[in-house]
Design an enzyme around this catalytic site. Sequence first.
Site, PDB file in Angstrom:
ATOM      1  N   TYR A 129      -1.758   2.946  -2.407  1.00 24.53           N
ATOM      2  CA  TYR A 129      -2.245   1.956  -1.431  1.00 24.53           C
ATOM      3  C   TYR A 129      -1.250   0.813  -1.285  1.00 24.53           C
ATOM      4  O   TYR A 129      -0.910   0.398  -0.172  1.00 24.53           O
ATOM      5  CB  TYR A 129      -3.600   1.438  -1.906  1.00 24.53           C
ATOM      6  CG  TYR A 129      -4.300   0.504  -0.957  1.00 24.53           C
ATOM      7  CD1 TYR A 129      -5.028   0.996   0.122  1.00 24.53           C
ATOM      8  CD2 TYR A 129      -4.256  -0.879  -1.141  1.00 24.53           C
ATOM      9  CE1 TYR A 129      -5.695   0.135   0.992  1.00 24.53           C
ATOM     10  CE2 TYR A 129      -4.912  -1.745  -0.291  1.00 24.53           C
ATOM     11  CZ  TYR A 129      -5.631  -1.235   0.775  1.00 24.53           C
ATOM     12  OH  TYR A 129      -6.290  -2.089   1.634  1.00 24.53           O
ATOM     13  N   SER A 178      -2.540  -5.843   3.831  1.00 29.14           N
ATOM     14  CA  SER A 178      -3.447  -6.225   2.751  1.00 29.14           C
ATOM     15  C   SER A 178      -2.719  -7.240   1.883  1.00 29.14           C
ATOM     16  O   SER A 178      -1.484  -7.361   1.955  1.00 29.14           O
ATOM     17  CB  SER A 178      -3.798  -4.986   1.919  1.00 29.14           C
ATOM     18  OG  SER A 178      -4.444  -5.321   0.706  1.00 29.14           O
TER      19      SER A 178
END
Length: 269
Positions: free
Chosen positions: A170, A157
């Site tokens: 995350y 990401s």
Amino acid sequence: MAGRLEGKVALVSGAARGQGRSHAVRLAQEGADVIAFDVCRDLDTVPYALATPADLEQTVKAVEDLDRRIIARTADVRDLAAVQRVVDEGVREFGRLDVVCANAGIAGMAENTWSMTEEQWEEMIAVNLTGVWKTVKAAVPAMIEAGNGGCIVITSSTAGIKGMPRTAHYVAAKHGVVGLMRTLANELAPHMIRVNTVHPTGVDTPMIRNDYMAAQLADPATGVNLQNALPVEMVQPVDISNAIVWLASDEARYVTGVSLPVDAGFLQR
């Protein structure tokens, strides 16, 4: 005309919908047969609905409509034995494994790092980091034994490159898979197996398009996490799939150890 992945076999985790379905379809469009799996149920700390068995059936139909073969099973990426069974079944059926697309992942937010619960932290790390390791652990021996080289693409990401508010678990997991990728790129190079990460900005999938995430992203402190330089709100799943197809193809035959952003310029902000 033959596709860029004609005769290859690709494993896709988190394949029931969103990016995973898109990856399976694009790989099939380029000639690959597909081994697919997804958890197909909700998880305790994930505040939005996850994929269902019916979603996975739609992925199967989309691949079969392209006249490619697919084996699709329900399996939790945290369960090494279950993932291994899927890989073993697929390799028995198709005879080889060339591409691993470690895509399965979840998202979530907390007020801040220190107010996050243990359950939120541990489930995120278990799915988004340890689950990638378990996918690779299950798949790599078959790739080495086949002796055909290959490619592993891990979905990280933009949060795997920079810090973002309210998403410490995350961000930590997505940074973690970059370190895993770099180590694997060195370990697997003698076998001509290349390993890379892709780093999307926000992608228009059910992971983002849901009431929970809409409410979170309306908060200015969180909305900054999706501010792209190019004038697009989000990219499409196929934009990530196209990058994965390129990385898996002979066009990228000497590309390994790379963190490839597909981010509409987000990281330049």
